[in-house]
Write a protein that holds these residues in place. Structure first.
Motif, PDB file in Angstrom:
ATOM      1  N   ALA A  68     -55.413  34.608 129.863  1.00 57.89           N
ATOM      2  CA  ALA A  68     -54.859  33.935 128.691  1.00 57.89           C
ATOM      3  C   ALA A  68     -53.350  34.579 128.358  1.00 57.89           C
ATOM      4  CB  ALA A  68     -55.657  34.256 127.394  1.00 57.89           C
ATOM      5  N   SER A 118     -50.753  33.175 130.606  1.00 59.68           N
ATOM      6  CA  SER A 118     -50.175  31.923 130.105  1.00 59.68           C
ATOM      7  C   SER A 118     -49.678  31.713 128.968  1.00 59.68           C
ATOM      8  CB  SER A 118     -51.659  31.179 130.331  1.00 59.68           C
ATOM      9  OG  SER A 118     -52.386  30.975 128.982  1.00 59.68           O
ATOM     10  N   THR A 119     -49.401  32.762 128.052  1.00 58.68           N
ATOM     11  CA  THR A 119     -48.536  32.677 127.061  1.00 58.68           C
ATOM     12  C   THR A 119     -47.511  33.150 127.147  1.00 58.68           C
ATOM     13  OG1 THR A 119     -49.578  34.642 125.992  1.00 58.68           O
ATOM     14  CG2 THR A 119     -50.668  32.435 125.036  1.00 58.68           C
ATOM     15  N   HIS A 120     -47.366  33.757 128.362  1.00 56.93           N
ATOM     16  CA  HIS A 120     -45.713  34.352 128.713  1.00 56.93           C
ATOM     17  C   HIS A 120     -44.626  33.339 129.172  1.00 56.93           C
ATOM     18  CE1 HIS A 120     -42.804  36.747 130.599  1.00 56.93           C
ATOM     19  NE2 HIS A 120     -43.220  37.838 129.961  1.00 56.93           N
ATOM     20  N   LEU A 140     -56.130  24.550 129.020  1.00 57.26           N
ATOM     21  CA  LEU A 140     -55.982  25.547 128.056  1.00 57.26           C
ATOM     22  C   LEU A 140     -57.399  25.756 127.197  1.00 57.26           C
ATOM     23  CD1 LEU A 140     -52.756  23.885 126.079  1.00 57.26           C
ATOM     24  CD2 LEU A 140     -52.946  26.278 127.100  1.00 57.26           C
ATOM     25  N   HIS A 179     -58.546  29.635 127.463  1.00 56.95           N
ATOM     26  CA  HIS A 179     -58.443  30.466 126.080  1.00 56.95           C
ATOM     27  C   HIS A 179     -59.947  30.626 125.839  1.00 56.95           C
ATOM     28  CE1 HIS A 179     -54.315  31.113 125.815  1.00 56.95           C
ATOM     29  NE2 HIS A 179     -54.123  29.900 126.055  1.00 56.95           N
TER      30      HIS A 179
END
Lengths: 214, 214
Positions: free
Chosen positions: A117, A120-122, A167, A171
């Motif tokens: 998670a 994957s937000t980087h 997603l 998440h």
């Protein structure tokens, strides 16, 4: 290099991987320096990460690869089991259960779901990690099998729903992993129930009518 | 305090909020210190954040509140428009469009969607921010209206699907915001199309049969 020295090297490497995964999962990728990883792994040499992996990016890819093998194995087995199934759920299962079963095998606490998670937000790392993950042969097969059983969709909508499914998987697993560790899990937080719920939801997502297309 | 001094104070406060939102959105909450926010906002006093907000947590809540008012206003208007609608889509719209319309109003680049995504992967802050957001009266109303139109579900499944819908909304908006800024947007990346796609998907999610319940 003597065998014991090489063993020590691979032990250190493993220790750095496990420590880094936990720290990235807890604090985010950018909040943790290579030096902090080395220190937390008890390495007197603060450049242990650079020595063993080169860069933070390589370290992160190495953590991802450490799990990829088990995921690939599980998915390949599942695909062999469902063979030519006409049931959409079976194909969606092959996208969800390798992850949840792998997480279950890691015990509590695991850090992998939160690590994914965070990655994957980087802004930049996500692309490299996803690109590498998407080369998986079994993943391609599972997606192709699934696409054969869903109504024809405009390409952009297909891409969008693929994003949404990914997603949700990434998440929701991260939140469940946190709840399992914190002891705030409800009956739906076990990995098997989480998979059941995700499969229902992702099937619903793919079968939902497209109301507008521009 | 003289009026101009108070004006300068509120200008500085606003500048800190805008700067902090961007930095948190880009790098994650833990990767950015209060000192870095103050410096990036051009404040000679490195403790400007502490002076104006107290703690990082209060700064983050202040950023969230800055957007909450517009969301609340939009949602209240939409609820008045749909009145007693028997169409599930209308109620899901009230959960999705206030966010996408607000994001559209911010222009390109906006940072709010990525800020929310970063906060929602943070182990402790997420709870405080979500708790405050969930007190919104219009949000309660929209959820109640939606629940009246979906089949009865076990409470844990309802909670799970609520989590899934929220995660899709938060993280898909963050990815679209990034694509809009990077110029890699496809036709489904406009805020209106993103809302259309999310509403279809969330309706599909809520109407999906529950295959197992333990």
């Amino acid at each position: 290099m003597s065998s014991s020295k090489s063993d020590r090297g691979s032990e250190t490497r493993e220790l750095l991987l496990v420590t880094a995964e936990r720290l990235f999962a807890e604090h985010g990728v950018e909040a943790v320096s290579n030096r902090q990883v080395s220190e937390a792994a008890g390495q007197s040499n603060n450049s242990a990460v650079s020595y063993h992996f080169g860069s933070k990016e390589e370290l992160i890819l190495a953590i991802a690869r450490r799990h990829a093998e088990s995921l690939e194995l599980r998915r390949t087995e599942m695909l062999a089991e469902i063979s030519n199934s006409p049931d959409l759920r079976d194909w969606v299962s092959c996208l969800v259960r390798p992850t949840t079963q792998h997480l279950a095998s890691l015990g509590i606490p695991s850090w992998y779901a939160r690590f994914v998670a965070q990655v994957s937000t980087h802004p930049s790392l996500r692309e490299r990690v996803f690109k590498e993950a998407s080369t998986s042969r079994s993943l391609q097969q599972a997606l192709e099998g699934m696409f054969r059983l869903i109504p024809r969709l405009p390409e952009d909508v297909r891409q969008e729903r693929n994003d949404m499914g990914r997603l949700m998987l990434v998440h929701l697993c991260a939140e469940r992993e946190r709840a399992l560790q914190a002891g705030t899990a409800n009956p739906r937080s076990t990995w098997t129930s989480t998979a059941d719920g995700l499969i229902d939801a992702i099937v619903g997502l793919w079968l939902a009518p497209v109301s507008s297309w521009r």
